[in-house]
Design a protein around this motif. Structure first.
Motif, PDB file in Angstrom:
ATOM      1  N   LYS A   1    -100.237 -68.627  31.732  1.00  0.00           N
ATOM      2  CA  LYS A   1    -100.649 -67.317  31.209  1.00  0.00           C
ATOM      3  C   LYS A   1     -99.594 -66.748  30.257  1.00  0.00           C
ATOM      4  CE  LYS A   1    -103.475 -66.215  35.253  1.00  0.00           C
ATOM      5  NZ  LYS A   1    -103.630 -65.352  36.460  1.00  0.00           N
ATOM      6  N   ALA A   2     -98.331 -67.066  30.531  1.00  0.00           N
ATOM      7  CA  ALA A   2     -97.266 -66.599  29.642  1.00  0.00           C
ATOM      8  C   ALA A   2     -97.394 -67.236  28.258  1.00  0.00           C
ATOM      9  CB  ALA A   2     -95.899 -66.915  30.247  1.00  0.00           C
ATOM     10  N   LEU A   3     -97.906 -68.471  28.206  1.00  0.00           N
ATOM     11  CA  LEU A   3     -98.129 -69.118  26.912  1.00  0.00           C
ATOM     12  C   LEU A   3     -99.176 -68.362  26.100  1.00  0.00           C
ATOM     13  CD1 LEU A   3     -98.118 -72.975  27.591  1.00  0.00           C
ATOM     14  CD2 LEU A   3     -96.404 -71.621  26.384  1.00  0.00           C
ATOM     15  N   ARG A   4    -100.146 -67.780  26.795  1.00  0.00           N
ATOM     16  CA  ARG A   4    -101.144 -66.966  26.082  1.00  0.00           C
ATOM     17  C   ARG A   4    -100.453 -65.819  25.358  1.00  0.00           C
ATOM     18  NH1 ARG A   4    -104.981 -64.015  30.055  1.00  0.00           N
ATOM     19  NH2 ARG A   4    -102.942 -63.103  30.538  1.00  0.00           N
ATOM     20  N   ASN A   5     -99.534 -65.155  26.048  1.00  0.00           N
ATOM     21  CA  ASN A   5     -98.796 -64.063  25.410  1.00  0.00           C
ATOM     22  C   ASN A   5     -97.894 -64.582  24.295  1.00  0.00           C
ATOM     23  OD1 ASN A   5     -99.966 -62.250  27.222  1.00  0.00           O
ATOM     24  ND2 ASN A   5     -98.286 -62.448  28.690  1.00  0.00           N
ATOM     25  N   TYR A   6     -97.313 -65.757  24.516  1.00  0.00           N
ATOM     26  CA  TYR A   6     -96.425 -66.353  23.513  1.00  0.00           C
ATOM     27  C   TYR A   6     -97.162 -66.571  22.193  1.00  0.00           C
ATOM     28  CZ  TYR A   6     -93.535 -69.922  21.220  1.00  0.00           C
ATOM     29  OH  TYR A   6     -92.790 -70.636  20.309  1.00  0.00           O
ATOM     30  N   HIS A   7     -98.417 -66.985  22.279  1.00  0.00           N
ATOM     31  CA  HIS A   7     -99.197 -67.266  21.073  1.00  0.00           C
ATOM     32  C   HIS A   7     -99.920 -66.028  20.535  1.00  0.00           C
ATOM     33  CE1 HIS A   7     -98.434 -71.526  21.164  1.00  0.00           C
ATOM     34  NE2 HIS A   7     -98.923 -71.653  22.386  1.00  0.00           N
ATOM     35  N   SER A   8     -99.793 -64.902  21.213  1.00  0.00           N
ATOM     36  CA  SER A   8    -100.465 -63.681  20.768  1.00  0.00           C
ATOM     37  C   SER A   8     -99.533 -62.851  19.891  1.00  0.00           C
ATOM     38  CB  SER A   8    -100.909 -62.849  21.972  1.00  0.00           C
ATOM     39  OG  SER A   8     -99.776 -62.303  22.644  1.00  0.00           O
ATOM     40  N   ARG A   9    -100.085 -61.858  19.249  1.00  0.00           N
ATOM     41  CA  ARG A   9     -99.280 -60.994  18.380  1.00  0.00           C
ATOM     42  C   ARG A   9     -98.252 -60.194  19.174  1.00  0.00           C
ATOM     43  NH1 ARG A   9    -103.580 -58.332  14.029  1.00  0.00           N
ATOM     44  NH2 ARG A   9    -104.166 -60.301  12.998  1.00  0.00           N
ATOM     45  N   GLY A  10     -98.617 -59.829  20.396  1.00  0.00           N
ATOM     46  CA  GLY A  10     -97.713 -59.017  21.203  1.00  0.00           C
ATOM     47  C   GLY A  10     -96.494 -59.764  21.706  1.00  0.00           C
TER      48      GLY A  10
ATOM     49  N   VAL B   1     -94.324 -62.535  24.329  1.00  0.00           N
ATOM     50  CA  VAL B   1     -94.108 -62.617  25.771  1.00  0.00           C
ATOM     51  C   VAL B   1     -93.553 -61.301  26.307  1.00  0.00           C
ATOM     52  CG1 VAL B   1     -93.747 -65.104  25.718  1.00  0.00           C
ATOM     53  CG2 VAL B   1     -91.794 -63.584  25.456  1.00  0.00           C
ATOM     54  N   THR B   2     -93.785 -61.076  27.587  1.00  0.00           N
ATOM     55  CA  THR B   2     -93.322 -59.856  28.247  1.00  0.00           C
ATOM     56  C   THR B   2     -92.042 -60.141  29.033  1.00  0.00           C
ATOM     57  OG1 THR B   2     -94.572 -60.300  30.268  1.00  0.00           O
ATOM     58  CG2 THR B   2     -95.722 -59.139  28.481  1.00  0.00           C
ATOM     59  N   ASP B   3     -91.435 -59.085  29.540  1.00  0.00           N
ATOM     60  CA  ASP B   3     -90.245 -59.256  30.383  1.00  0.00           C
ATOM     61  C   ASP B   3     -90.590 -60.057  31.636  1.00  0.00           C
ATOM     62  OD1 ASP B   3     -88.724 -57.834  28.600  1.00  0.00           O
ATOM     63  OD2 ASP B   3     -88.906 -55.918  29.670  1.00  0.00           O
ATOM     64  N   ALA B   4     -91.790 -59.826  32.163  1.00  0.00           N
ATOM     65  CA  ALA B   4     -92.217 -60.567  33.353  1.00  0.00           C
ATOM     66  C   ALA B   4     -92.373 -62.054  33.037  1.00  0.00           C
ATOM     67  CB  ALA B   4     -93.536 -59.996  33.878  1.00  0.00           C
ATOM     68  N   ASP B   5     -92.879 -62.361  31.846  1.00  0.00           N
ATOM     69  CA  ASP B   5     -93.016 -63.762  31.431  1.00  0.00           C
ATOM     70  C   ASP B   5     -91.649 -64.435  31.364  1.00  0.00           C
ATOM     71  OD1 ASP B   5     -95.766 -63.450  31.129  1.00  0.00           O
ATOM     72  OD2 ASP B   5     -95.606 -62.919  29.008  1.00  0.00           O
ATOM     73  N   ARG B   6     -90.699 -63.753  30.746  1.00  0.00           N
ATOM     74  CA  ARG B   6     -89.355 -64.322  30.615  1.00  0.00           C
ATOM     75  C   ARG B   6     -88.685 -64.491  31.981  1.00  0.00           C
ATOM     76  NH1 ARG B   6     -89.520 -61.545  25.530  1.00  0.00           N
ATOM     77  NH2 ARG B   6     -89.220 -59.538  26.559  1.00  0.00           N
ATOM     78  N   ALA B   7     -88.901 -63.528  32.856  1.00  0.00           N
ATOM     79  CA  ALA B   7     -88.307 -63.618  34.195  1.00  0.00           C
ATOM     80  C   ALA B   7     -88.865 -64.824  34.951  1.00  0.00           C
ATOM     81  CB  ALA B   7     -88.577 -62.329  34.972  1.00  0.00           C
TER      82      ALA B   7
END
Length: 355
Positions: free
Chosen positions: A223-232, A234-240
């Motif tokens: 799911k973090a990869l989804r954020n990685y490929h999005s305009r927004g 990755v989030t802090d939670a993804d990095r953690a």
């Protein structure tokens, strides 16, 4: 010069397109050199920027006993210039005289020089990018070998001999110690990095699978990869979560190809989410080395799908689809296969390749 007739009425020689140009057959050297110089001159003259595309690939050659990467044109002497016919004619007269249009295409009383649509050019760039980072020669790191792997010696007095890793790096050992098969008079020898290639993986490992069967981390990184490929992004939670994965699995040594694939998948996602390009590149190179040796279909599928999702590489896209998509026809599909199919669909959607 006669009147130029375009395939699009009313646009004539002033239609902006990705035109295909070619250098003479006898041309040698960088096909984009004159284009770069003309682009620099355009900036100095405060003119419209010259937009061009001259894809290259990396070829590794041995020079002086070392592997040296060199760049070569991917499409021989073809280049692509986004401009109008009239503007290209003007630049040909001043600086780009060596470049020529391909022969005109005639259809229904109209004609135009061959060109690519913007969508076709986007796809070409995607395909070319897959080759740009591809190194035909990869020297596997000794740190990724484990006891029982088979290697072939490529340098030194034992060149061509097959061997089995007897002692893996670590615990004070900086080099790989291998057992030379069929050479009883020299049972052990040390082989340095760059003197061997992997030809087989140890399949006898009995590691506990639950160590890597952490669905929270696996699904969370996906799911973090989804954020990685999005305009927004990755989030802090993804990095953690990615950092947690590296702490838990970053130093593990797996003794089987199945487990090494699962480990590589986790680490590839974690390094991608964290933006660790160098570490991800090393993992990608290692993965390319072991892919041809993998016998387990789902392990190969997992690694290919993860490589595709992390890199958006055209070659991984095709290999993953060729292996995974046929599973849709299976009547009683396993849960693990359904998950990989869903992941592949997700990557297609996130990376803009659906349909």
């Amino acid at each position: 010069m006669g009147k130029i007739v375009s395939s699009r009425k009313g646009m004539g020689s002033h239609a902006v397109r990705w035109y295909i140009l070619v250098l003479p057959v006898r041309h040698r050297g960088d096909p984009a050199r004159a284009l770069r110089m003309e682009a620099d001159r355009s900036v100095k003259r405060d003119e419209a920027m010259l937009e061009y595309f001259a894809p290259k690939y990396i070829e590794v050659k041995r020079k002086g006993g070392e592997f040296v990467p060199t760049e070569r044109p991917l499409l021989y002497n073809y280049v692509f210039i986004r401009s109008t016919e009239a503007e290209i004619y003007r630049r040909q007269r001043s600086a780009l005289h060596a470049y020529s249009f391909l022969p005109r295409v005639h259809s229904g009383g109209e004609s135009h020089y061959p060109y690519l649509s913007d969508a076709e050019m986007r796809n070409l760039r995607w395909v070319a990018e897959a080759y740009r980072g591809e190194l035909p020669v990869y020297v596997p790191e000794s740190g990724r070998l484990v006891k029982g792997d088979r290697v072939r010696i490529t340098e030194g007095e034992f060149k061509g001999v097959e061997a089995v890793v007897a002692v893996q790096p670590g615990a004070g050992h900086k080099e790989v110690v291998v057992c030379i098969e069929g050479c009883l008079w020299v049972p052990l020898m040390r082989v340095s990095a760059g003197q061997y290639e992997i030809i087989g993986l140890n399949e006898s490992g009995k590691h506990v699978y639950t160590k890597l069967s952490n669905e929270r981390i696996f699904q969370g990184l996906h799911k973090a990869l989804r954020n990685y490929h999005s305009r927004g992004g990755v989030t802090d939670a993804d990095r953690a979560l990615a950092e947690e994965a590296l702490r838990a699995y970053g130093k593990l040594q797996m003794d089987s190809d199945v487990m090494r694939c699962k480990l590589a998948s986790i680490l590839l996602m974690a390094h991608t989410v964290l933006g660790n390009r160098e570490e991800r590149g090393e993992l990608e190179a290692f993965s390319r080395t072991i892919l041809p040796l993998l016998k387990a279909e789902q392990s190969r599928a997992l690694l290919l799908a993860t490589l595709y999702g992390c890199t958006d590489n055209n070659m991984y896209y095709h290999e993953a689809h060729a292996l995974i998509v046929p599973w849709r026809k299976e009547p009683d599909m396993k849960k693990s296969k359904r998950q990989l199919l869903q992941w592949l669909d997700d990557y297609d959607e996130w990376l803009g390749h659906r349909g």
